[in-house]
Motif scaffolding. Structure first.
Motif, PDB file in Angstrom:
ATOM      1  N   LEU A  34     -83.727 -38.897 -18.102  1.00  0.00           N
ATOM      2  CA  LEU A  34     -85.052 -38.344 -17.851  1.00  0.00           C
ATOM      3  C   LEU A  34     -86.015 -39.461 -17.496  1.00  0.00           C
ATOM      4  N   VAL A  35     -86.969 -39.174 -16.623  1.00  0.00           N
ATOM      5  CA  VAL A  35     -87.938 -40.192 -16.233  1.00  0.00           C
ATOM      6  C   VAL A  35     -89.280 -39.558 -15.903  1.00  0.00           C
ATOM      7  N   LYS A  36     -90.354 -40.284 -16.224  1.00  0.00           N
ATOM      8  CA  LYS A  36     -91.707 -39.905 -15.823  1.00  0.00           C
ATOM      9  C   LYS A  36     -92.329 -41.129 -15.161  1.00  0.00           C
ATOM     10  N   PHE A  37     -92.816 -40.931 -13.931  1.00  0.00           N
ATOM     11  CA  PHE A  37     -93.376 -42.041 -13.176  1.00  0.00           C
ATOM     12  C   PHE A  37     -94.890 -42.159 -13.381  1.00  0.00           C
ATOM     13  N   LYS A  38     -95.403 -43.362 -13.178  1.00  0.00           N
ATOM     14  CA  LYS A  38     -96.841 -43.596 -13.312  1.00  0.00           C
ATOM     15  C   LYS A  38     -97.618 -43.007 -12.142  1.00  0.00           C
ATOM     16  N   ASN A  39     -96.916 -42.773 -11.031  1.00  0.00           N
ATOM     17  CA  ASN A  39     -97.537 -42.221  -9.838  1.00  0.00           C
ATOM     18  C   ASN A  39     -96.524 -41.282  -9.178  1.00  0.00           C
ATOM     19  N   GLN A  40     -96.935 -40.074  -8.850  1.00  0.00           N
ATOM     20  CA  GLN A  40     -96.010 -39.108  -8.268  1.00  0.00           C
ATOM     21  C   GLN A  40     -95.443 -39.571  -6.927  1.00  0.00           C
ATOM     22  N   ASP A  41     -96.188 -40.413  -6.205  1.00  0.00           N
ATOM     23  CA  ASP A  41     -95.682 -40.921  -4.926  1.00  0.00           C
ATOM     24  C   ASP A  41     -94.415 -41.753  -5.106  1.00  0.00           C
ATOM     25  N   TYR A  42     -94.229 -42.315  -6.300  1.00  0.00           N
ATOM     26  CA  TYR A  42     -93.075 -43.164  -6.567  1.00  0.00           C
ATOM     27  C   TYR A  42     -91.753 -42.395  -6.489  1.00  0.00           C
ATOM     28  N   LEU A  43     -91.831 -41.080  -6.592  1.00  0.00           N
ATOM     29  CA  LEU A  43     -90.626 -40.254  -6.528  1.00  0.00           C
ATOM     30  C   LEU A  43     -89.883 -40.410  -5.201  1.00  0.00           C
ATOM     31  N   ASN A  44     -90.604 -40.795  -4.173  1.00  0.00           N
ATOM     32  CA  ASN A  44     -90.024 -40.834  -2.826  1.00  0.00           C
ATOM     33  C   ASN A  44     -89.233 -42.100  -2.529  1.00  0.00           C
ATOM     34  N   TYR A  45     -89.367 -43.119  -3.391  1.00  0.00           N
ATOM     35  CA  TYR A  45     -88.827 -44.436  -3.049  1.00  0.00           C
ATOM     36  C   TYR A  45     -87.622 -44.832  -3.911  1.00  0.00           C
ATOM     37  N   VAL A  46     -86.786 -45.643  -3.311  1.00  0.00           N
ATOM     38  CA  VAL A  46     -85.519 -46.042  -3.929  1.00  0.00           C
ATOM     39  C   VAL A  46     -85.740 -46.948  -5.136  1.00  0.00           C
ATOM     40  N   VAL A  47     -85.062 -46.622  -6.234  1.00  0.00           N
ATOM     41  CA  VAL A  47     -85.039 -47.447  -7.442  1.00  0.00           C
ATOM     42  C   VAL A  47     -83.780 -48.306  -7.389  1.00  0.00           C
ATOM     43  N   SER A  96     -90.889 -30.441 -16.671  1.00  0.00           N
ATOM     44  CA  SER A  96     -92.241 -30.065 -17.068  1.00  0.00           C
ATOM     45  C   SER A  96     -93.001 -31.314 -17.492  1.00  0.00           C
ATOM     46  N   ASP A  97     -94.330 -31.226 -17.511  1.00  0.00           N
ATOM     47  CA  ASP A  97     -95.188 -32.292 -18.023  1.00  0.00           C
ATOM     48  C   ASP A  97     -94.936 -33.629 -17.326  1.00  0.00           C
ATOM     49  N   GLY A  98     -94.627 -33.588 -16.032  1.00  0.00           N
ATOM     50  CA  GLY A  98     -94.423 -34.810 -15.269  1.00  0.00           C
ATOM     51  C   GLY A  98     -93.050 -35.430 -15.405  1.00  0.00           C
ATOM     52  N   TYR A  99     -92.166 -34.839 -16.195  1.00  0.00           N
ATOM     53  CA  TYR A  99     -90.807 -35.367 -16.370  1.00  0.00           C
ATOM     54  C   TYR A  99     -89.888 -34.860 -15.259  1.00  0.00           C
ATOM     55  N   TYR A 100     -88.926 -35.712 -14.928  1.00  0.00           N
ATOM     56  CA  TYR A 100     -87.900 -35.355 -13.943  1.00  0.00           C
ATOM     57  C   TYR A 100     -86.527 -35.704 -14.509  1.00  0.00           C
ATOM     58  N   LEU A 101     -85.546 -34.901 -14.143  1.00  0.00           N
ATOM     59  CA  LEU A 101     -84.154 -35.173 -14.491  1.00  0.00           C
ATOM     60  C   LEU A 101     -83.496 -35.864 -13.312  1.00  0.00           C
ATOM     61  N   VAL A 102     -82.711 -36.904 -13.585  1.00  0.00           N
ATOM     62  CA  VAL A 102     -81.925 -37.540 -12.529  1.00  0.00           C
ATOM     63  C   VAL A 102     -80.681 -36.683 -12.291  1.00  0.00           C
ATOM     64  N   ASP A 103     -80.549 -36.198 -11.078  1.00  0.00           N
ATOM     65  CA  ASP A 103     -79.401 -35.364 -10.703  1.00  0.00           C
ATOM     66  C   ASP A 103     -78.105 -36.104 -11.054  1.00  0.00           C
ATOM     67  N   TRP A 104     -77.228 -35.438 -11.803  1.00  0.00           N
ATOM     68  CA  TRP A 104     -75.992 -36.059 -12.279  1.00  0.00           C
ATOM     69  C   TRP A 104     -75.165 -36.645 -11.133  1.00  0.00           C
ATOM     70  N   LYS A 105     -75.290 -36.057  -9.934  1.00  0.00           N
ATOM     71  CA  LYS A 105     -74.463 -36.498  -8.812  1.00  0.00           C
ATOM     72  C   LYS A 105     -74.785 -37.941  -8.390  1.00  0.00           C
ATOM     73  N   TRP A 106     -76.053 -38.374  -8.610  1.00  0.00           N
ATOM     74  CA  TRP A 106     -76.466 -39.726  -8.246  1.00  0.00           C
ATOM     75  C   TRP A 106     -76.014 -40.762  -9.259  1.00  0.00           C
ATOM     76  N   GLY A 107     -75.650 -40.343 -10.466  1.00  0.00           N
ATOM     77  CA  GLY A 107     -75.346 -41.286 -11.534  1.00  0.00           C
ATOM     78  C   GLY A 107     -76.635 -41.748 -12.201  1.00  0.00           C
ATOM     79  N   ASN A 108     -76.509 -42.473 -13.303  1.00  0.00           N
ATOM     80  CA  ASN A 108     -77.683 -42.920 -14.061  1.00  0.00           C
ATOM     81  C   ASN A 108     -78.088 -44.334 -13.639  1.00  0.00           C
ATOM     82  N   PHE A 109     -79.107 -44.431 -12.789  1.00  0.00           N
ATOM     83  CA  PHE A 109     -79.516 -45.729 -12.256  1.00  0.00           C
ATOM     84  C   PHE A 109     -80.814 -46.252 -12.867  1.00  0.00           C
ATOM     85  N   ILE A 110     -81.499 -45.436 -13.675  1.00  0.00           N
ATOM     86  CA  ILE A 110     -82.736 -45.898 -14.313  1.00  0.00           C
ATOM     87  C   ILE A 110     -82.384 -46.867 -15.437  1.00  0.00           C
ATOM     88  N   TYR A 111     -82.924 -48.062 -15.358  1.00  0.00           N
ATOM     89  CA  TYR A 111     -82.633 -49.072 -16.382  1.00  0.00           C
ATOM     90  C   TYR A 111     -83.784 -50.069 -16.461  1.00  0.00           C
TER      91      TYR A 111
END
Length: 235
Positions: A34-47, A96-111
């Motif tokens: 799960l992840v919540k970004f400081k800015n919604q625009d950040y959702l569009n860019y590669v981590v 909800s509340d600004g949280y997003y789930l990382v789609d399982w197909k992408w794997g867990n890359f948030i670190y």
């Protein structure tokens, strides 16, 4: 003395069996990032993250291509399934509340804190194992507000829901587990023909289960109970 030795041996066998069983469960549990970004625009860019690369194994990545320092940016970890099913799409599913789930197909890359946000759109990614040179512009290195992990069994436990699947492995419902072969093949063309049909069927089953648990997570977040089912990292 013989009886004592037999007793000790029996205890050791039980301990080893339980340890192996627990390890088996841990290796098969379907994790959810799960992840919540400081800015919604950040959702569009590669981590991605800064990693060392072996130029001897990648002779085409020479100094002229920006790899003179033998480092590059790459999306962390590996995919959960063949990239044909997700490449070019966003890895995030709104909760909800600004949280997003990382789609399982992408794997867990948030670190966090090793991730950086590259000035590259998810729609521009051509390969899950793609490398970007160190000259690639960075939008931010401090873009994550909250980050956490959970799993399906924790969600069902909190909501007091019995999983639909009756079949189990190590006493755990298969609804709460991932399949062994899902992370093995980078592209669908790599999947042996003999198992391709089952592979695709399992991918579809996991997608369907993810949709169910997305709705359950939304409910939990709306109740203000996310910390009851997820570990939220404080970094």
């Amino acid at each position: 003395m013989k009886n004592i030795n037999c007793t000790i041996l029996s205890v050791l066998c039980i301990f080893l069996f339980n340890a192996c069983s627990q390890s088996g469960v841990d290796n098969h549990i379907t994790g959810m990032s799960l992840v919540k970004f400081k800015n919604q625009d950040y959702l569009n860019y590669v981590v991605a993250e800064d990693i060392p690369i072996d130029l001897s194994a990648n002779p085409e990545k020479n100094d002229e291509n920006g790899y003179s320092n033998k480092r590059a940016y790459k999306i962390r970890s590996i995919e959960g399934v063949s990239q044909d099913f997700f490449i070019g799409k966003s890895p995030y599913i709104e909760l909800s509340d600004g949280y997003y789930l990382v789609d399982w197909k992408w794997g867990n890359f948030i670190y966090k804190p090793f991730n950086v946000l590259l000035d590259v759109l998810w729609s521009e990614v051509q390969d899950r194992q793609q490398l970007w040179d160190m000259e690639t512009p960075i939008i931010s290195s401090d873009f994550i507000d909250k980050w956490g992990t959970t799993n399906r069994s924790e969600i069902d436990r909190y909501l007091q829901i019995e999983p639909a699947a009756n079949d189990t492995l190590y006493g755990v419902s298969t609804d709460h587990l991932r399949s062994d072969f899902l992370g093995r093949y980078h592209s669908l063309s790599d999947v042996p023909e003999g198992i391709k049909e089952n592979y695709i069927r399992e991918k579809e089953r996991q997608d369907s289960l993810q949709c169910i648990y997305v709705e359950r997570l939304k409910l939990i977040i709306q109740k203000g109970a996310l910390n009851k089912v997820a570990y939220i990292y404080n970094i």
